[in-house]
Scaffold this active site. Structure first.
Site, mmCIF file in Angstrom:
data_model
loop_
_atom_site.group_PDB
_atom_site.id
_atom_site.type_symbol
_atom_site.label_atom_id
_atom_site.label_comp_id
_atom_site.label_asym_id
_atom_site.label_seq_id
_atom_site.Cartn_x
_atom_site.Cartn_y
_atom_site.Cartn_z
ATOM 1 N N ASP A 1 0.822 -1.217 0.000
ATOM 2 C CA ASP A 1 0.000 0.000 0.000
ATOM 3 C C ASP A 1 0.858 1.271 0.000
ATOM 4 O OD1 ASP A 1 -2.340 1.450 0.001
ATOM 5 O OD2 ASP A 1 -2.696 1.254 2.156
ATOM 6 N N ARG B 1 0.160 7.753 -2.730
ATOM 7 C CA ARG B 1 0.758 8.817 -1.908
ATOM 8 C C ARG B 1 2.223 9.034 -2.272
ATOM 9 N NH1 ARG B 1 -1.098 6.176 3.455
ATOM 10 N NH2 ARG B 1 -1.749 4.590 1.953
ATOM 11 N N ARG C 1 -0.745 9.229 -9.785
ATOM 12 C CA ARG C 1 -0.802 7.992 -8.982
ATOM 13 C C ARG C 1 -0.266 6.777 -9.764
ATOM 14 N NH1 ARG C 1 -3.994 7.433 -4.682
ATOM 15 N NH2 ARG C 1 -4.450 5.310 -5.323
ATOM 16 N N HIS D 1 2.209 3.365 -9.046
ATOM 17 C CA HIS D 1 1.969 1.928 -9.276
ATOM 18 C C HIS D 1 3.118 1.311 -10.078
ATOM 19 C CE1 HIS D 1 -1.882 2.320 -7.459
ATOM 20 N NE2 HIS D 1 -2.432 3.004 -8.430
ATOM 21 N N THR E 1 -11.163 -6.451 -4.413
ATOM 22 C CA THR E 1 -12.534 -6.324 -4.950
ATOM 23 C C THR E 1 -12.955 -4.853 -4.900
ATOM 24 O OG1 THR E 1 -13.046 -8.518 -4.092
ATOM 25 C CG2 THR E 1 -14.923 -7.101 -4.592
ATOM 26 N N LEU F 1 10.171 -20.658 -4.914
ATOM 27 C CA LEU F 1 9.187 -19.771 -4.276
ATOM 28 C C LEU F 1 7.808 -19.894 -4.935
ATOM 29 C CD1 LEU F 1 8.614 -17.251 -2.376
ATOM 30 C CD2 LEU F 1 9.172 -15.843 -4.364
ATOM 31 N N SER G 1 -8.148 -4.440 5.384
ATOM 32 C CA SER G 1 -8.764 -4.158 4.073
ATOM 33 C C SER G 1 -9.203 -5.419 3.322
ATOM 34 C CB SER G 1 -7.829 -3.309 3.202
ATOM 35 O OG SER G 1 -7.516 -2.097 3.849
HETATM 36 C C1 IPE Z 1 -5.548 -2.563 -0.077
HETATM 37 O O1 IPE Z 1 -5.150 -1.249 -0.234
HETATM 38 C C2 IPE Z 1 -5.551 -3.262 -1.392
HETATM 39 C C3 IPE Z 1 -4.248 -3.437 -2.027
HETATM 40 C C4 IPE Z 1 -3.094 -3.088 -1.545
HETATM 41 C C5 IPE Z 1 -4.288 -4.102 -3.305
HETATM 42 P P1 IPE Z 1 -6.224 -0.063 -0.388
HETATM 43 O O2 IPE Z 1 -5.452 1.186 -0.500
HETATM 44 O O3 IPE Z 1 -7.178 -0.380 -1.455
HETATM 45 O O4 IPE Z 1 -6.981 -0.155 1.010
HETATM 46 P P2 IPE Z 1 -7.758 0.962 1.864
HETATM 47 O O5 IPE Z 1 -8.756 1.568 0.967
HETATM 48 O O6 IPE Z 1 -6.726 1.944 2.308
HETATM 49 O O7 IPE Z 1 -8.333 0.222 3.021
HETATM 50 C C1 IPE Z 2 -1.637 0.284 -3.324
HETATM 51 O O1 IPE Z 2 -1.399 1.656 -3.361
HETATM 52 C C2 IPE Z 2 -1.921 -0.320 -4.678
HETATM 53 C C3 IPE Z 2 -3.326 -0.678 -4.889
HETATM 54 C C4 IPE Z 2 -4.285 -0.611 -4.014
HETATM 55 C C5 IPE Z 2 -3.673 -1.189 -6.204
HETATM 56 P P1 IPE Z 2 -2.587 2.690 -3.350
HETATM 57 O O2 IPE Z 2 -3.008 2.947 -4.743
HETATM 58 O O3 IPE Z 2 -3.677 2.258 -2.445
HETATM 59 O O4 IPE Z 2 -1.853 3.972 -2.767
HETATM 60 P P2 IPE Z 2 -2.413 4.985 -1.693
HETATM 61 O O5 IPE Z 2 -2.850 4.170 -0.517
HETATM 62 O O6 IPE Z 2 -3.564 5.697 -2.328
HETATM 63 O O7 IPE Z 2 -1.268 5.863 -1.372
HETATM 64 MG MG MG Z 3 -4.003 2.500 -0.497
#
Ligand code: IPE
Ligand code: IPE
Ligand code: MG
Length: 248
Positions: free
Chosen positions: A21, A25, A34, A38, A67, A132, A197
């Site tokens: 996660d 940000r 964003r 990724h 999801t 792995l 989550s």
């Molecule tokens: C959880 O992260 C899902 C993944 C890392 C794929 P999110 O960013 O979607 O979760 P929330 O919304 O902060 O709970």
């Molecule tokens: C995790 O990073 C990747 C996915 C959920 C696909 P985020 O996209 O949730 O990044 P933040 O949490 O918004 O920083």
């Molecule tokens: Mg996130």
């Protein structure tokens, strides 16, 4: 002493699960889109896969797309799907070379056909690997998984092939997408969020949880080593007392 040397190789977790996660940000902090976050996140994943293989970790499960993530803006969802396809195109040979087996958990039926086909192809061509086990949670959520398991058991009960009285936590586990994979001993979540989550709710029942403020694109080998060292300091009691553990 280097962090790697502080790891007790006799007590490594056999399964590490990661909520990757903080990509968005990370990019925003740099004034970037964003999506750039990724893309950088894939590089971090590559490094963690390599580190896990070097440590001879047996299972690494990574939460790539939930999801709930289907509810993000269309451009972000399609960029994430594009990154998935590109990464598989680019890395499948490396997975084969390094004896890494890819599997997926989640509602892959929801994926667009090109994404699904690419994923299944890599799953197929790596299926004989014995190193792995890389499990990618894609279009995954735990409530979806548990509900699917309940539906399948219900169907078997109505067909008469399962006696409802015989259902217990051990055979229930067989209906989960993670069947055959041991529960993670360590679950890492990056970016400072202290929540699950909808990830592996059943499987994380006794997992050691590790949270770090580091945003996923900055999570590298050293960060993984720190998490494992912290894990090795924990006393896993499984409901028992410390004294009982010493008596063993
Ligand atoms: C959880 O992260 C899902 C993944 C890392 C794929 P999110 O960013 O979607 O979760 P929330 O919304 O902060 O709970
Ligand atoms: C995790 O990073 C990747 C996915 C959920 C696909 P985020 O996209 O949730 O990044 P933040 O949490 O918004 O920083
Ligand atoms: Mg996130």
């Amino acid at each position: 002493m280097s962090l790697l040397k502080q790891i007790d190789t006799a007590r490594l977790p056999s399964h590490i699960a990661i909520i990757m996660d903080g990509n968005g940000r990370w990019a925003r902090q740099r004034g970037m889109d964003r999506i750039f976050g990724h893309q950088q996140g894939v590089k971090a994943l590559r490094e963690i896969i390599e580190a896990s293989a070097e440590l001879k970790i047996k299972f690494l499960t990574v939460y790539a797309f939930s999801t709930e993530n289907w509810g993000r803006p269309d451009e972000e969802v399609s960029a994430l799907m594009g990154i998935m396809v590109q990464s598989l195109n680019k890395e499948t040979d490396t997975l084969i070379k390094n004896n890494i087996r890819l599997t997926a958990i989640g509602d892959t039926e929801r994926l667009a056909s090109d994404v699904k086909e690419r994923l299944l192809e890599t799953i197929n061509v790596t299926s004989d690997a014995t190193g792995l086990n890389l499990v990618v949670a894609m279009s995954y959520s735990s409530r979806w998984e548990i509900t699917e398991a309940a539906k399948r058991i219900g169907a078997e009960i109505s067909r008469g092939s399962v006696d409802p009285g015989s259902v217990n936590e051990f055979n229930f586990e067989k209906y989960l997408t993670t069947h055959g994979v041991p529960a993670p001993e360590l679950m890492i979540r990056t970016s400072g969020e202290m929540r699950i989550s909808n990830f592996l709710l059943w499987q994380l029942a006794y997992t050691e949880l590790y949270f770090t403020e580091i945003l996923w694109p900055d999570f590298g080998k050293v960060e993984l080593y720190k998490a494992i060292i912290e894990f090795q300091k924990r006393e896993r009691r499984f409901g028992k007392t410390s004294e009982q553990l010493l008596d063993k």
